[in-house]
Design a protein around this motif. Structure first.
Motif, PDB file in Angstrom:
ATOM      1  N   PHE A   1      -0.683   4.405  10.855  1.00 29.41           N
ATOM      2  CA  PHE A   1      -0.818   2.919  10.819  1.00 29.41           C
ATOM      3  C   PHE A   1      -1.421   2.526  11.930  1.00 29.41           C
ATOM      4  CE2 PHE A   1       1.489  -1.048  11.999  1.00 29.41           C
ATOM      5  CZ  PHE A   1       1.175  -1.580  10.944  1.00 29.41           C
ATOM      6  N   ARG A   2      -1.047   2.973  13.129  1.00 29.82           N
ATOM      7  CA  ARG A   2      -1.745   2.561  14.376  1.00 29.82           C
ATOM      8  C   ARG A   2      -3.363   2.744  14.391  1.00 29.82           C
ATOM      9  NH1 ARG A   2       0.620   3.720  20.162  1.00 29.82           N
ATOM     10  NH2 ARG A   2      -1.145   2.258  20.486  1.00 29.82           N
ATOM     11  N   LYS A   3      -3.756   3.973  13.755  1.00 33.86           N
ATOM     12  CA  LYS A   3      -5.191   4.151  13.729  1.00 33.86           C
ATOM     13  C   LYS A   3      -5.683   3.063  12.742  1.00 33.86           C
ATOM     14  CE  LYS A   3      -5.134   7.889  16.610  1.00 33.86           C
ATOM     15  NZ  LYS A   3      -6.011   7.708  17.656  1.00 33.86           N
ATOM     16  N   LEU A   4      -5.092   2.981  11.848  1.00 32.32           N
ATOM     17  CA  LEU A   4      -5.657   1.753  10.749  1.00 32.32           C
ATOM     18  C   LEU A   4      -5.807   0.534  11.571  1.00 32.32           C
ATOM     19  CD1 LEU A   4      -3.917   2.608   7.365  1.00 32.32           C
ATOM     20  CD2 LEU A   4      -6.284   3.037   7.773  1.00 32.32           C
ATOM     21  N   CYS A   5      -4.884   0.205  12.232  1.00 30.79           N
ATOM     22  CA  CYS A   5      -4.888  -1.212  12.927  1.00 30.79           C
ATOM     23  C   CYS A   5      -5.796  -1.519  14.201  1.00 30.79           C
ATOM     24  CB  CYS A   5      -3.426  -1.554  13.239  1.00 30.79           C
ATOM     25  SG  CYS A   5      -2.273  -1.920  11.733  1.00 30.79           S
ATOM     26  N   GLY A   6      -5.911  -0.447  15.094  1.00 36.87           N
ATOM     27  CA  GLY A   6      -6.354  -0.806  16.230  1.00 36.87           C
ATOM     28  C   GLY A   6      -5.664  -1.542  17.124  1.00 36.87           C
ATOM     29  N   ASP A   7      -5.812  -1.269  18.430  1.00 37.85           N
ATOM     30  CA  ASP A   7      -4.940  -2.101  19.491  1.00 37.85           C
ATOM     31  C   ASP A   7      -5.086  -3.440  19.517  1.00 37.85           C
ATOM     32  OD1 ASP A   7      -4.008   0.398  20.264  1.00 37.85           O
ATOM     33  OD2 ASP A   7      -5.350   0.417  22.390  1.00 37.85           O
ATOM     34  N   SER A   8      -6.432  -3.904  19.114  1.00 36.38           N
ATOM     35  CA  SER A   8      -6.654  -5.427  19.254  1.00 36.38           C
ATOM     36  C   SER A   8      -5.898  -6.150  18.183  1.00 36.38           C
ATOM     37  CB  SER A   8      -8.176  -5.745  19.109  1.00 36.38           C
ATOM     38  OG  SER A   8      -8.708  -5.177  17.725  1.00 36.38           O
ATOM     39  N   ALA A   9      -5.637  -5.574  16.918  1.00 32.02           N
ATOM     40  CA  ALA A   9      -4.767  -6.065  15.954  1.00 32.02           C
ATOM     41  C   ALA A   9      -3.278  -6.383  16.007  1.00 32.02           C
ATOM     42  CB  ALA A   9      -5.478  -5.698  14.496  1.00 32.02           C
TER      43      ALA A   9
ATOM     44  N   THR B   1       0.771  -1.105  -0.034  1.00 31.63           N
ATOM     45  CA  THR B   1      -0.006   0.008  -0.083  1.00 31.63           C
ATOM     46  C   THR B   1       0.898   1.230  -0.057  1.00 31.63           C
ATOM     47  OG1 THR B   1      -0.119   0.075   2.354  1.00 31.63           O
ATOM     48  CG2 THR B   1      -1.769  -1.295   1.348  1.00 31.63           C
ATOM     49  N   PRO B   2       0.242   2.368  -0.419  1.00 31.31           N
ATOM     50  CA  PRO B   2       1.019   3.639  -0.551  1.00 31.31           C
ATOM     51  C   PRO B   2       1.029   4.125   0.800  1.00 31.31           C
ATOM     52  CG  PRO B   2      -0.917   3.967  -1.419  1.00 31.31           C
ATOM     53  CD  PRO B   2      -0.831   2.618  -1.219  1.00 31.31           C
ATOM     54  N   GLY B   3       1.976   4.996   1.154  1.00 31.37           N
ATOM     55  CA  GLY B   3       2.301   5.702   2.425  1.00 31.37           C
ATOM     56  C   GLY B   3       1.699   6.936   2.675  1.00 31.37           C
ATOM     57  N   PHE B   4       1.659   7.617   3.556  1.00 27.01           N
ATOM     58  CA  PHE B   4       0.985   8.771   3.975  1.00 27.01           C
ATOM     59  C   PHE B   4       1.957  10.063   3.420  1.00 27.01           C
ATOM     60  CE2 PHE B   4      -1.938   5.989   6.172  1.00 27.01           C
ATOM     61  CZ  PHE B   4      -3.020   6.287   5.530  1.00 27.01           C
ATOM     62  N   ASP B   5       2.773   9.680   2.676  1.00 29.97           N
ATOM     63  CA  ASP B   5       3.834  10.826   2.288  1.00 29.97           C
ATOM     64  C   ASP B   5       3.924  10.894   0.814  1.00 29.97           C
ATOM     65  OD1 ASP B   5       4.946   8.476   2.049  1.00 29.97           O
ATOM     66  OD2 ASP B   5       7.085   9.070   2.724  1.00 29.97           O
ATOM     67  N   ASP B   6       2.697  10.547   0.180  1.00 34.98           N
ATOM     68  CA  ASP B   6       2.719  10.586  -1.353  1.00 34.98           C
ATOM     69  C   ASP B   6       2.998  11.732  -1.845  1.00 34.98           C
ATOM     70  OD1 ASP B   6       1.584   8.256  -3.362  1.00 34.98           O
ATOM     71  OD2 ASP B   6       1.051  10.190  -4.105  1.00 34.98           O
ATOM     72  N   THR B   7       3.644  11.708  -3.163  1.00 34.37           N
ATOM     73  CA  THR B   7       4.144  13.250  -3.667  1.00 34.37           C
ATOM     74  C   THR B   7       2.892  13.400  -4.773  1.00 34.37           C
ATOM     75  OG1 THR B   7       5.234  11.928  -5.452  1.00 34.37           O
ATOM     76  CG2 THR B   7       6.549  12.896  -3.570  1.00 34.37           C
ATOM     77  N   GLU B   8       1.991  12.559  -5.055  1.00 32.87           N
ATOM     78  CA  GLU B   8       0.816  12.910  -6.101  1.00 32.87           C
ATOM     79  C   GLU B   8      -0.521  12.990  -5.505  1.00 32.87           C
ATOM     80  OE1 GLU B   8       1.541  13.279  -9.082  1.00 32.87           O
ATOM     81  OE2 GLU B   8       3.460  12.820  -8.996  1.00 32.87           O
ATOM     82  N   LYS B   9      -0.914  12.184  -4.336  1.00 31.29           N
ATOM     83  CA  LYS B   9      -2.259  12.025  -3.754  1.00 31.29           C
ATOM     84  C   LYS B   9      -2.098  12.694  -2.675  1.00 31.29           C
ATOM     85  CE  LYS B   9      -3.858   8.076  -6.417  1.00 31.29           C
ATOM     86  NZ  LYS B   9      -2.776   7.918  -7.329  1.00 31.29           N
ATOM     87  N   SER B  10      -3.279  13.315  -1.888  1.00 31.25           N
ATOM     88  CA  SER B  10      -3.629  13.757  -0.761  1.00 31.25           C
ATOM     89  C   SER B  10      -3.632  12.562   0.181  1.00 31.25           C
ATOM     90  CB  SER B  10      -4.882  14.338  -0.548  1.00 31.25           C
ATOM     91  OG  SER B  10      -5.816  13.963  -0.627  1.00 31.25           O
ATOM     92  N   ASP B  11      -3.496  12.876   1.366  1.00 32.75           N
ATOM     93  CA  ASP B  11      -3.532  11.915   2.835  1.00 32.75           C
ATOM     94  C   ASP B  11      -5.021  11.228   2.851  1.00 32.75           C
ATOM     95  OD1 ASP B  11      -0.932  12.448   3.246  1.00 32.75           O
ATOM     96  OD2 ASP B  11      -1.197  13.775   4.978  1.00 32.75           O
TER      97      ASP B  11
END
Length: 231
Positions: free
Chosen positions: A97-105, A41-51
């Motif tokens: 990344f942490r917000k996507l995963c959540g603590d349980s995962a 997956t792309p990261g949140f530092d992409d040069t073309e797309k917004s976060d």
């Protein structure tokens, strides 16, 4: 890592611009009798797309996979041990990344450090120790069950990382449960709210800087007029 262990040919960034523009699925491969599919997956530092575009892209793919019954055995977060410091983009990427995963995962998360050939053993081990022990780095997620492993840029090293994930009991990510089970709009998910919060903070900072600039300009203008009167 993905290309090495799977025999795929996904794009690899060698320059300043992002190379992963969308979610990419690697060629399935067999390891220890199990069929494995890795997803890039792309990261949140992409040069073309917004976060927001990146978040929407990742969450849409994960939600659709979850609806189809596809289970994630684990998630890999890659960190370059050659990085001088963990701040700015790196810290922001990991927070999302942490917000996507959540603590349980988090128990199914593997933090992979790479680029060990770019540093001396002494320097790399010192950075590794800091990443593991500091609250502002990886310690909080490691305390919740995540593991950290070195990738030494060999096929054996890559396969050992995948084997660690194959031992996991699949667990849906928080973003999957929010989008599918709770039917939340992307903006109302934990990751979406984090993005909104960051945007508000940036706007506040910008407004503060603009106000200070106006004051500075007004002060300079007043002094200039006063000087003219004196002369």
């Amino acid at each position: 890592f993905i290309n090495l262990v799977s025999g795929s040919h996904l794009r690899i960034g060698m320059g300043l611009q992002s190379c992963t523009y969308e979610v990419e699925v690697a060629r399935p491969f067999k390891l220890d009798g199990c069929f494995v599919t890795l997803i890039d997956t792309p990261g949140f530092d992409d040069t073309e797309k917004s976060d927001f575009d990146i978040l929407n892209m990742i969450s849409t793919y994960l939600a659709e996979s979850y609806r189809k019954g596809t289970e994630l055995a684990g998630v890999i977060y890659v960190h370059r041990i050659s990085d001088f410091r963990f701040g700015g983009i790196s810290a922001r990427n990991f927070k999302m990344f942490r917000k996507l995963c959540g603590d349980s995962a988090l128990k199914n998360v593997v933090i992979v450090t790479n680029m060990w050939g770019e540093v001396t053993n002494e320097k790399g081990e010192a950075r590794e120790a800091e990443l593991v022990s500091e609250e502002k780095f990886f310690k909080p997620v490691l305390d919740k069950g995540a593991t950290m492993i070195r990738h030494l840029d060999t096929i054996d090293s890559a396969q050992d990382i995948v084997r660690r994930i194959l031992r996991n009991q699949p667990e849906p990510l928080l973003i999957q449960k929010e989008r599918v089970e709770e039917g939340k709009d992307i903006s109302l998910t934990a990751a979406g709210e984090e993005l909104n919060h960051e945007l508000q903070e940036v706007m506040k900072k910008h407004e503060k800087e603009m106000n200070q600039l106006r004051k500075d300009m007004a002060g300079k203008y007043s002094v200039h007029v006063f000087a003219c009167v004196l002369f």
